[in-house]
Write a protein that holds these residues in place. Structure first.
Motif, short mmCIF file in Angstrom:
data_model
loop_
_atom_site.label_atom_id
_atom_site.label_comp_id
_atom_site.label_asym_id
_atom_site.label_seq_id
_atom_site.Cartn_x
_atom_site.Cartn_y
_atom_site.Cartn_z
N GLN A 11 0.83 -1.21 0.00
CA GLN A 11 0.00 0.00 0.00
C GLN A 11 0.86 1.26 0.00
N LYS A 12 1.68 1.37 -1.02
CA LYS A 12 2.54 2.53 -1.25
C LYS A 12 2.59 2.77 -2.75
N SER A 13 3.03 3.97 -3.15
CA SER A 13 3.14 4.26 -4.59
C SER A 13 4.36 3.53 -5.17
N ALA A 14 4.33 3.33 -6.48
CA ALA A 14 5.46 2.70 -7.16
C ALA A 14 6.72 3.55 -6.99
N GLU A 15 6.55 4.85 -7.02
CA GLU A 15 7.70 5.75 -6.85
C GLU A 15 8.33 5.56 -5.48
N TYR A 16 7.50 5.43 -4.45
CA TYR A 16 8.01 5.22 -3.09
C TYR A 16 8.79 3.90 -3.01
N ILE A 17 8.20 2.82 -3.52
CA ILE A 17 8.86 1.50 -3.48
C ILE A 17 10.18 1.55 -4.26
N PHE A 18 10.16 2.15 -5.44
CA PHE A 18 11.38 2.27 -6.24
C PHE A 18 12.46 3.03 -5.48
N ASN A 19 12.09 4.16 -4.88
CA ASN A 19 13.07 4.97 -4.14
C ASN A 19 13.64 4.20 -2.95
N GLU A 20 12.78 3.46 -2.26
CA GLU A 20 13.25 2.68 -1.10
C GLU A 20 14.21 1.57 -1.55
N LEU A 21 13.86 0.86 -2.62
CA LEU A 21 14.71 -0.23 -3.10
C LEU A 21 15.98 0.28 -3.78
N SER A 22 15.98 1.54 -4.19
CA SER A 22 17.17 2.13 -4.80
C SER A 22 18.27 2.38 -3.78
N VAL A 24 20.37 0.72 -1.11
CA VAL A 24 20.69 -0.65 -0.73
C VAL A 24 20.56 -0.89 0.78
N LYS A 25 20.73 0.14 1.59
CA LYS A 25 20.61 -0.04 3.04
C LYS A 25 19.22 -0.54 3.44
N ASN A 26 18.20 -0.23 2.63
CA ASN A 26 16.83 -0.64 2.95
C ASN A 26 16.58 -2.13 2.77
N PHE A 27 17.49 -2.84 2.09
CA PHE A 27 17.31 -4.28 1.93
C PHE A 27 17.42 -5.01 3.28
N GLU A 28 18.08 -4.36 4.24
CA GLU A 28 18.17 -4.98 5.57
C GLU A 28 16.78 -5.19 6.17
N LYS A 29 15.85 -4.28 5.89
CA LYS A 29 14.47 -4.39 6.40
C LYS A 29 13.75 -5.59 5.81
N LEU A 30 14.19 -6.06 4.64
CA LEU A 30 13.51 -7.15 3.95
C LEU A 30 14.07 -8.52 4.31
N MET A 31 15.23 -8.53 4.94
CA MET A 31 15.93 -9.79 5.20
C MET A 31 15.17 -10.69 6.18
N PRO A 32 15.37 -12.01 6.03
CA PRO A 32 14.72 -12.96 6.95
C PRO A 32 15.32 -12.86 8.36
N ASP A 33 14.63 -13.47 9.32
CA ASP A 33 15.10 -13.46 10.71
C ASP A 33 16.42 -14.18 10.87
N THR A 34 16.76 -15.06 9.93
CA THR A 34 17.98 -15.86 10.04
C THR A 34 19.22 -15.10 9.55
N ILE A 35 19.12 -13.79 9.41
CA ILE A 35 20.26 -13.02 8.92
C ILE A 35 21.35 -13.00 10.00
#
Length: 130
Positions: A11-22, A24-35
């Motif tokens: 529930q976010k705009s495509a622009e927001y998602i693109f900017n967040e994924l652009s 690289v530090k934000n990928f930490e939020k997506l990582m599994p618990d086993t990181i």
């Protein structure tokens, strides 16, 4: 070897998602618990490790504004890409799907298919954390 995650709606705009994924530090939020490790190397690269798996260095390969982000392995030993396809479905609704594409020998593909499938599913399921 080609794998794909389920398509998730955020529930976010495509622009927001693109900017967040652009960023690289934000990928930490997506990582599994086993990181076990996550370290940003520069604005276009990071290294991560999951328990029981070798560390992997990813770097930004391609950005297509508001529709696609491609990360690739920094090592030629295990050549692969991880692509996020971003599709706006409404003013504040976006579908995101991840695609993993790698060139591995049959033995390696058999060993990593399960863990990689689970990993990209977890990344997709965690998109709402952005």
């Amino acid at each position: 070897m080609n794998l794909e995650s389920q398509k998730v709606t955020v529930q976010k705009s495509a622009e927001y998602i693109f900017n967040e994924l652009s960023q690289v530090k934000n990928f930490e939020k997506l990582m599994p618990d086993t990181i076990a490790k996550f370290e940003v190397l520069d604005e276009n690269a990071f290294i991560f490790g999951l328990k029981g798996m070798p560390e992997i260095k990813l770097k930004m390969k391609e950005k297509v504004p508001t529709s696609k982000i491609v990360l690739g392995a920094a090592s030629d030993k295990l050549p692969f890409t991880l692509t996020a396809n971003i599709q706006e479905t409404g003013a504040a609704s976006t579908d995101v799907q991840l695609f993993f594409d790698g060139e591995f020998n049959a033995m390696m593909a058999m060993m990593i298919k399960g863990p990689i499938s689970k990993f990209i599913e977890t990344l997709a399921e965690n998109m709402h954390k952005l």
